[in-house]
Write a protein that holds these residues in place. Structure first.
Motif, mmCIF file in Angstrom:
data_model
loop_
_atom_site.group_PDB
_atom_site.id
_atom_site.type_symbol
_atom_site.label_atom_id
_atom_site.label_comp_id
_atom_site.label_asym_id
_atom_site.label_seq_id
_atom_site.Cartn_x
_atom_site.Cartn_y
_atom_site.Cartn_z
ATOM 1 N N GLU A 121 0.909 -1.075 0.108
ATOM 2 C CA GLU A 121 0.016 -0.092 0.140
ATOM 3 C C GLU A 121 0.672 1.305 0.000
ATOM 4 O O GLU A 121 1.628 1.441 0.959
ATOM 5 N N GLU A 122 0.633 1.942 -1.166
ATOM 6 C CA GLU A 122 1.425 3.210 -1.185
ATOM 7 C C GLU A 122 1.455 4.286 -0.102
ATOM 8 O O GLU A 122 2.372 4.835 0.315
ATOM 9 N N ASP A 123 0.067 4.366 0.321
ATOM 10 C CA ASP A 123 -0.038 5.365 1.309
ATOM 11 C C ASP A 123 0.606 5.126 2.822
ATOM 12 O O ASP A 123 0.990 6.052 3.573
ATOM 13 N N GLU A 124 0.739 3.969 3.435
ATOM 14 C CA GLU A 124 1.501 3.548 4.366
ATOM 15 C C GLU A 124 2.836 3.960 4.489
ATOM 16 O O GLU A 124 3.411 4.041 5.513
ATOM 17 N N LYS A 125 3.409 3.844 3.154
ATOM 18 C CA LYS A 125 5.071 3.965 3.486
ATOM 19 C C LYS A 125 5.144 5.485 3.328
ATOM 20 O O LYS A 125 4.718 5.961 2.347
ATOM 21 N N ASP A 126 6.332 5.866 4.031
ATOM 22 C CA ASP A 126 6.782 7.350 4.149
ATOM 23 C C ASP A 126 7.853 7.358 2.790
ATOM 24 O O ASP A 126 7.993 8.718 2.186
ATOM 25 N N TYR A 127 8.582 6.503 2.526
ATOM 26 C CA TYR A 127 9.742 6.532 1.520
ATOM 27 C C TYR A 127 9.840 5.314 0.872
ATOM 28 O O TYR A 127 9.693 4.148 1.689
ATOM 29 N N ASP A 128 10.412 5.407 -0.378
ATOM 30 C CA ASP A 128 10.929 3.873 -0.809
ATOM 31 C C ASP A 128 12.543 3.912 -1.222
ATOM 32 O O ASP A 128 13.128 5.273 -1.227
ATOM 33 N N LEU A 129 12.936 2.949 -1.345
ATOM 34 C CA LEU A 129 14.380 3.043 -1.465
ATOM 35 C C LEU A 129 14.801 3.593 -2.891
ATOM 36 O O LEU A 129 14.101 3.059 -3.848
ATOM 37 N N PRO A 130 15.852 4.494 -2.912
ATOM 38 C CA PRO A 130 16.083 4.921 -4.484
ATOM 39 C C PRO A 130 16.754 3.854 -5.315
ATOM 40 O O PRO A 130 17.118 2.813 -4.826
ATOM 41 N N SER A 131 16.030 4.062 -6.521
ATOM 42 C CA SER A 131 16.501 3.133 -7.549
ATOM 43 C C SER A 131 17.971 3.397 -8.064
ATOM 44 O O SER A 131 18.464 4.362 -7.700
ATOM 45 N N ASP A 132 18.683 2.102 -8.461
ATOM 46 C CA ASP A 132 19.938 2.265 -8.666
ATOM 47 C C ASP A 132 20.164 2.719 -10.245
ATOM 48 O O ASP A 132 21.345 3.065 -10.753
ATOM 49 N N VAL A 133 19.208 2.695 -10.894
ATOM 50 C CA VAL A 133 19.178 3.260 -12.121
ATOM 51 C C VAL A 133 19.389 4.769 -12.313
ATOM 52 O O VAL A 133 18.634 5.465 -11.520
ATOM 53 N N ILE A 134 20.269 5.117 -12.959
ATOM 54 C CA ILE A 134 20.529 6.705 -13.143
ATOM 55 C C ILE A 134 19.923 7.256 -14.308
ATOM 56 O O ILE A 134 20.146 6.766 -15.495
ATOM 57 N N ALA A 135 19.007 8.308 -14.331
ATOM 58 C CA ALA A 135 18.544 8.886 -15.279
ATOM 59 C C ALA A 135 19.552 9.865 -16.200
ATOM 60 O O ALA A 135 20.212 10.298 -15.459
ATOM 61 N N PRO A 136 19.237 10.041 -17.340
ATOM 62 C CA PRO A 136 20.077 11.001 -18.261
ATOM 63 C C PRO A 136 20.341 12.298 -17.579
ATOM 64 O O PRO A 136 21.546 12.842 -17.434
ATOM 65 N N LYS A 177 17.796 12.358 -5.056
ATOM 66 C CA LYS A 177 17.387 11.015 -5.180
ATOM 67 C C LYS A 177 16.551 10.620 -3.644
ATOM 68 O O LYS A 177 15.581 9.825 -3.835
ATOM 69 N N ALA A 178 16.833 11.126 -2.603
ATOM 70 C CA ALA A 178 16.235 10.955 -1.544
ATOM 71 C C ALA A 178 14.680 11.679 -1.597
ATOM 72 O O ALA A 178 13.832 10.919 -1.203
ATOM 73 N N ILE A 179 14.800 12.541 -2.116
ATOM 74 C CA ILE A 179 13.274 13.402 -2.366
ATOM 75 C C ILE A 179 12.666 12.477 -3.137
ATOM 76 O O ILE A 179 11.152 12.336 -2.905
ATOM 77 N N ASP A 180 13.333 11.924 -4.259
ATOM 78 C CA ASP A 180 12.325 11.401 -5.100
ATOM 79 C C ASP A 180 11.824 10.011 -4.474
ATOM 80 O O ASP A 180 10.693 9.316 -4.854
ATOM 81 N N CYS A 211 12.650 11.472 7.527
ATOM 82 C CA CYS A 211 12.718 10.334 6.360
ATOM 83 C C CYS A 211 13.976 10.681 5.542
ATOM 84 O O CYS A 211 14.707 9.875 5.163
ATOM 85 N N LEU A 212 14.005 11.931 5.226
ATOM 86 C CA LEU A 212 15.284 12.264 4.306
ATOM 87 C C LEU A 212 16.491 12.243 4.897
ATOM 88 O O LEU A 212 17.549 11.840 4.480
ATOM 89 N N LYS A 213 16.493 12.658 6.346
ATOM 90 C CA LYS A 213 17.552 12.372 6.901
ATOM 91 C C LYS A 213 18.318 11.083 7.014
ATOM 92 O O LYS A 213 19.461 10.617 6.891
ATOM 93 N N GLU A 214 17.159 10.039 7.247
ATOM 94 C CA GLU A 214 17.478 8.848 7.338
ATOM 95 C C GLU A 214 18.084 8.069 5.943
ATOM 96 O O GLU A 214 18.914 7.419 5.780
ATOM 97 N N MET A 215 17.357 8.473 4.839
ATOM 98 C CA MET A 215 17.783 8.246 3.687
ATOM 99 C C MET A 215 19.276 8.431 3.225
ATOM 100 O O MET A 215 19.958 7.810 2.729
ATOM 101 N N LEU A 216 19.380 9.723 3.447
ATOM 102 C CA LEU A 216 20.674 10.586 3.145
ATOM 103 C C LEU A 216 21.919 9.785 3.909
ATOM 104 O O LEU A 216 22.759 9.395 3.361
ATOM 105 N N GLU A 217 21.650 9.563 5.271
ATOM 106 C CA GLU A 217 22.391 8.604 6.106
ATOM 107 C C GLU A 217 22.654 7.229 5.395
ATOM 108 O O GLU A 217 23.735 6.600 5.201
ATOM 109 N N HIS A 218 21.695 6.480 4.897
ATOM 110 C CA HIS A 218 21.727 5.294 4.377
ATOM 111 C C HIS A 218 22.552 5.648 2.972
ATOM 112 O O HIS A 218 23.371 4.838 2.757
ATOM 113 N N ILE A 219 21.969 6.595 2.332
ATOM 114 C CA ILE A 219 22.867 6.686 0.936
ATOM 115 C C ILE A 219 24.524 6.956 1.017
ATOM 116 O O ILE A 219 25.316 6.523 0.386
ATOM 117 N N TYR A 220 24.708 7.869 1.931
ATOM 118 C CA TYR A 220 26.287 8.185 2.306
ATOM 119 C C TYR A 220 26.849 6.994 2.789
ATOM 120 O O TYR A 220 27.936 6.650 2.328
#
Lengths: 203, 269
Positions: free
Chosen positions: A112-127, A142-145, A189-198
């Protein structure tokens, strides 16, 4: 409509509401001034919201076209920018929904989309991303997306577009408390994601 | 603003993100979109105009631009139809009334024409006692006379001749001036109208029964010629007003029957 990119300098002293009023009375230069004043802001907002420059410009143009065709629908109750952002967000949502239908890498499609605050960013890099790949802004984008739609729009409107809470509440048609809590949750959520990304990037 | 301070680092990171600007051809593309939109709008407008060229009624009701016109137009037509029928009937009724009025006027005129032909009724004071008796008789004979209103009897020669005889008898100004009841010189009175009659009236007294009858028939034949025009008039009048003309002829017929009976009695004597 005239093809002028820089309208009459007299219009620069007018407020947004005065300009739209003039445009409602048939002054096309006022419309040109509106486009000139808001095109960069709107494209920036939409780029952060959609993550695609091409799409953001396309949606921004659709938004200005909607303002051009439906000028009579604007009432001088709220700010013009609020009305314009509402139109832009509606267009962007529709576009993203259509895009997700055919091409989505989001994991939320299985739950369910509404239940989740964020998804893990895709590894595919757009042009578009290839230029900024590896920079901080790239990871932030990436984190915002990866944020859910309801958190993403309030975070962008507050922290990137620098709108106040009341205005965000009007644009999103949400209570002020809900807007505040969503902004707070979005930042976490952004903080968490950025930490995860870094972390993953350092590895 | 605890939340703001708590996440101030991430907020600043977001604010420090580079601002994306619109491309140089952004306004150009926007203008192109606007022009495309307006041309499409014009095409739609032209298409709508072509569709609306189907006539006045189609323009009104076909595209349903004014849907409220449908019941309004229907109601108007209905009212117009009702008023049309009403006034049409009124004019027809008025025409009928005028025609009936004309008929009445014509009958009145015809009555006026008939009245001079009728025998002048003597006034009750001047009338001889015999007239009073006739009146009584006519009242008695009434049922028979009503049956003779068909007009068949009226056309008979005898009744016409008898009418004439009665007129002569009842005429107080007649030259003979004889009392028909007392001396029985009815035939002499009739002779006043014929050329062959002798002035003294003695011949008629000497006639036998058969001869007398022959004389009567001759006289009725002659009197027919005088009465026939009147009869034609009465028949015309009957067409216009059966009641009035019929009543007049009825009276005449009653009297004639009475006169005929008397003549027969006298002949038999």
């Amino acid at each position: 409509m005239s093809g002028k990119s820089n309208p009459d300098p007299d219009y620069k002293n007018l407020t947004d509401e005065e300009l739209i009023k003039k445009f409602q009375n048939g002054d096309i230069d006022a419309y040109n001034e509106i486009v000139f004043r808001f095109k960069d802001k709107l494209v920036n907002f939409l780029y952060r919201y959609t993550g695609s420059r091409e799409e953001s410009e396309d949606i921004a143009q659709d938004t200005f076209l909607k303002i051009y065709t439906s000028k009579h629908l604007y009432r001088e109750i709220g700010k013009f920018s609020t009305w314009m952002y509402t139109i832009a967000i509606n267009f962007a949502r529709t576009k993203i929904r259509k895009k997700k239908k055919y091409n989505s890498f989001s994991l939320s499609r299985f739950g369910e989309e509404d239940e989740k605050d964020y998804d893990l960013p895709s590894d595919v890099i757009a042009p578009d991303d290839s230029v900024n790949a590896g920079t901080e802004s790239y990871y932030i984008q990436k984190a915002i997306d990866a944020l859910s739609d309801k958190l993403r729009q309030v975070i962008i409107l507050r922290d990137i577009q620098d709108l106040d809470y009341d205005e965000i509440a009007t644009i999103t048609d949400l209570p002020l408390g809900t807007v505040k809590s969503r902004i707070n949750r979005g930042r976490e959520c952004l903080k968490e994601m950025l930490e995860h990304i870094y972390r993953s990037d350092k590895k | 603003m605890d939340n703001e301070e708590k996440h101030i680092d991430i907020a600043e990171k977001l604010k420090s993100l580079e601002k994306i600007e619109a491309s140089h051809n952004f306004t150009h593309n926007l203008h192109a979109k606007i022009i495309e939109f307006e041309s499409e709008k014009r095409r739609e407008h032209a298409k709508r105009n072509e569709e609306s060229k189907g006539g006045f009624l189609k323009d009104l009701f076909g595209n349903l631009q004014y849907p409220w016109l449908v019941p309004a137009a229907g109601f108007t037509i209905l009212i117009f139809f009702v008023f049309y029928i009403t006034y049409q009937n009124k004019s027809v009724i008025e025409a009928d009334n005028n025609a009936s009025l004309k008929n009445e006027q014509q009958t009145i005129q015809s009555e006026k024409q008939i009245i001079p032909a009728e025998p002048e009724k003597p006034s009750e004071d001047q009338a001889p006692p015999a007239d009073k008796e006739k009146k009584e008789l006519t009242t008695e004979v009434k049922p028979q006379s009503q049956q003779s209103m068909t007009g068949n009897d009226l056309k008979s020669e005898s009744s016409i001749s008898e009418k004439k005889v009665y007129r002569e008898r009842t005429d107080p100004n007649s030259e003979s001036g004889n009392n028909t009841e007392t001396d029985g010189s009815n035939l002499n009175m009739k002779d006043n109208y014929t050329e062959e009659t002798s002035p003294d009236g003695e011949v008629s007294k000497e006639l036998s029964g058969s001869e007398n009858q022959g004389a009567v028939s001759e006289e009725t034949g002659r009197t027919m010629a005088n009465v026939k025009p009147e009869l034609k008039d009465t028949n015309k009048d009957m067409k216009y007003n059966n009641d009035n003309a019929g009543s007049i002829l009825l009276k005449m017929n009653k009297i004639d029957i009475e006169a005929l009976e008397r003549i027969r009695e006298e002949i038999s004597k």
